[in-house]
Design a protein around this motif. Structure first.
Motif, PDB file in Angstrom:
ATOM      1  N   ALA A   1      33.441  60.338   8.631  1.00  0.00           N
ATOM      2  CA  ALA A   1      34.462  59.651   7.825  1.00  0.00           C
ATOM      3  C   ALA A   1      35.633  60.559   7.494  1.00  0.00           C
ATOM      4  O   ALA A   1      36.652  60.101   6.971  1.00  0.00           O
ATOM      5  N   GLU A   2      35.511  61.848   7.788  1.00  0.00           N
ATOM      6  CA  GLU A   2      36.605  62.788   7.536  1.00  0.00           C
ATOM      7  C   GLU A   2      37.566  62.753   8.722  1.00  0.00           C
ATOM      8  O   GLU A   2      37.395  63.473   9.706  1.00  0.00           O
TER       9      GLU A   2
ATOM     10  N   GLN B   1      27.892  71.951   4.134  1.00  0.00           N
ATOM     11  CA  GLN B   1      29.224  72.481   3.803  1.00  0.00           C
ATOM     12  C   GLN B   1      29.576  73.653   4.699  1.00  0.00           C
ATOM     13  O   GLN B   1      30.728  73.811   5.120  1.00  0.00           O
TER      14      GLN B   1
ATOM     15  N   VAL C   1      27.227  60.892   8.563  1.00  0.00           N
ATOM     16  CA  VAL C   1      28.069  59.739   8.229  1.00  0.00           C
ATOM     17  C   VAL C   1      29.297  60.200   7.441  1.00  0.00           C
ATOM     18  O   VAL C   1      30.426  59.779   7.716  1.00  0.00           O
ATOM     19  N   LYS C   2      29.091  61.061   6.478  1.00  0.00           N
ATOM     20  CA  LYS C   2      30.209  61.569   5.673  1.00  0.00           C
ATOM     21  C   LYS C   2      31.182  62.381   6.531  1.00  0.00           C
ATOM     22  O   LYS C   2      32.398  62.288   6.364  1.00  0.00           O
TER      23      LYS C   2
ATOM     24  N   ARG D   1      22.683  61.144   6.718  1.00  0.00           N
ATOM     25  CA  ARG D   1      23.575  60.873   5.582  1.00  0.00           C
ATOM     26  C   ARG D   1      24.749  61.845   5.543  1.00  0.00           C
ATOM     27  O   ARG D   1      25.852  61.477   5.124  1.00  0.00           O
ATOM     28  N   TYR D   2      24.540  63.073   6.014  1.00  0.00           N
ATOM     29  CA  TYR D   2      25.640  64.038   6.063  1.00  0.00           C
ATOM     30  C   TYR D   2      26.545  63.768   7.260  1.00  0.00           C
ATOM     31  O   TYR D   2      27.764  63.911   7.176  1.00  0.00           O
TER      32      TYR D   2
ATOM     33  N   LYS E   1      22.799  70.832   1.016  1.00  0.00           N
ATOM     34  CA  LYS E   1      24.226  70.640   0.790  1.00  0.00           C
ATOM     35  C   LYS E   1      25.012  71.856   1.261  1.00  0.00           C
ATOM     36  O   LYS E   1      26.066  71.733   1.883  1.00  0.00           O
TER      37      LYS E   1
END
Length: 399
Positions: A368-369, A318, A364-365, A361-362, A314
């Motif tokens: 979406a930003e 970030q 994809v997020k 999975r990261y 994570k």
């Protein structure tokens, strides 16, 4: 004589920094930043060794505990400096001077806070209760902020007051504090950002000074540990600029350290108790946390925090997102010098490659930003325009 020599030494280091590193605007290389960070840390460690030899093991432990704590809090302050320099759009070559002046202002102000704190401690034993509560509240605030969203640019009372009082132009003129606009002499934003850096760091002192007084009440040790933690802050900023976002759990570690020192202060206040409505004004005999134990716990918490941050998936995601966002914003809004905008564009390409290396999975997020995607798209379009106009080197396009 000892105080005089110490103050002269610190002033000499600041003047050396100004005339030999900062006076000529430039962006320090990673090697330069690493070299001078190592020098300033070595000076602080050698000073601590001298304290241990001439003052004894207890004084040495108090100094090192104070220095490590102040240095850790200073790293946390760098996050805010990063936001301030970005929000004021300070060109990279001029950031050194802003940081040095802000640190010098902060050092003078902190010296005043230290002597005020010492006077309060000598006059009122109950002040330890106040200091302890301040640190416990600060630790709680750090935990609450850690769970929040993207951090906004700082906007405290000092910055708002400076914006209102200081009439400035909208554009920089190199690293000058004043320039001429429409035939009138006006201040540049450089002076405003110096006030913002210095003023913001003064506000940090409201937490850090009680913290170090929780580790030692020796005013000389408090002053020197604080001064040495600030002196190397400019070089440290450029050394770990790219790693700051990676320390995702630093706030948790600092919260634990501040809570530890807060408890230590309250336990000490209980031993010195003379408050009438607490135990009828009599001292309360409770176990205290020794300086050696405090130092070991502080170092252990920091090491654990850094290791967990660096190993966290994570945290890696970030870090890459924050770095890409910052590089794109820097390329679009801050840096206009072809030498540096080309370098920033290359760094942006590196950060985008890092984003693509993340697990699906990261990614994809991230896709979406919309705000981030739009920022990156505009940066690439602006680069093409600058290359066509000759305002960026065409070699960057090959990256």
């Amino acid at each position: 004589m000892l105080w005089l020599l110490t103050v002269l030494g610190i002033v000499g280091l600041l003047l050396f920094d100004f005339f030999f590193h900062v006076r000529k605007a430039h962006v320090p290389t990673l090697g330069e930043a690493a070299r001078w960070t190592a020098i300033y840390v070595s000076i602080a460690l050698l000073f601590g060794l001298g304290v241990t030899i001439f003052g004894g093991g207890q004084m040495g432990a108090e100094y090192f505990a104070g220095y490590v704590t102040e240095e850790a809090l200073s790293v946390d302050n760098l996050f805010v400096f990063l936001l301030l320099l970005g929000s004021f759009r300070v060109p990279r070559a001029d950031q050194q001077k802003v940081l040095l002046v802000g640190i010098a202002v902060s050092l003078v102000a902190r010296a005043g806070f230290i002597f005020l704190g010492a006077a309060l401690i000598n006059s009122f034993a109950w002040i330890f209760y106040i200091f302890g509560l301040i640190l416990l509240i600060t630790a709680g605030n750090l935990l609450r902020e850690q769970g929040g969203e993207e951090e906004d640019a700082p906007d405290n009372i000092i910055i708002r007051l400076a914006r209102r009082v200081l009439r400035t132009s909208d554009v920089y003129d190199g690293d000058k504090l004043f320039t001429y606009q429409n035939g009138r002499r006006v201040m540049t934003p450089m002076l405003l950002v110096m006030v913002a850096i210095g003023g913001t760091d003064i506000l940090f002192a409201l937490d850090s000074i009680p913290a170090i007084f929780g580790l030692t009440q020796n005013v000389y040790l408090v002053f020197t540990a604080t001064a040495f933690s600030l002196l190397g802050l400019r070089q440290l900023y450029f050394l770990i600029d790219g790693l700051l976002d990676r320390l995702v759990y630093l706030s948790y570690g600092l919260a634990a350290i501040l809570a530890l020192i807060g408890v230590k202060l309250i336990l000490h206040a209980m031993h010195e108790n003379n408050v009438p409505f607490i135990n009828d004004g009599d001292p309360i005999h409770a176990a205290e946390i020794s300086t050696a134990v405090s130092l070991a716990l502080i170092v252990g918490i920091l090491v654990l925090t850094v290791v967990v941050s660096l190993l966290s998936p994570k945290g890696r995601a970030q870090t890459y997102v924050a770095a890409a966002r910052r590089r794109a914003a820097e390329f679009l809004d801050i840096e206009k010098d072809p030498n540096y905008c080309d370098e920033i564009y290359h760094l942006l390409l590196v950060e985008e490659a890092n984003l693509k290396s993340l697990p699906e999975r990261y990614r994809v997020k991230i896709r979406a930003e919309d705000e981030l995607m739009d920022l990156l798209r505009r940066a690439h379009e602006e680069h093409e325009v600058r290359v066509a106009d000759g305002r960026c080197f065409a070699s960057a396009a090959a990256g």
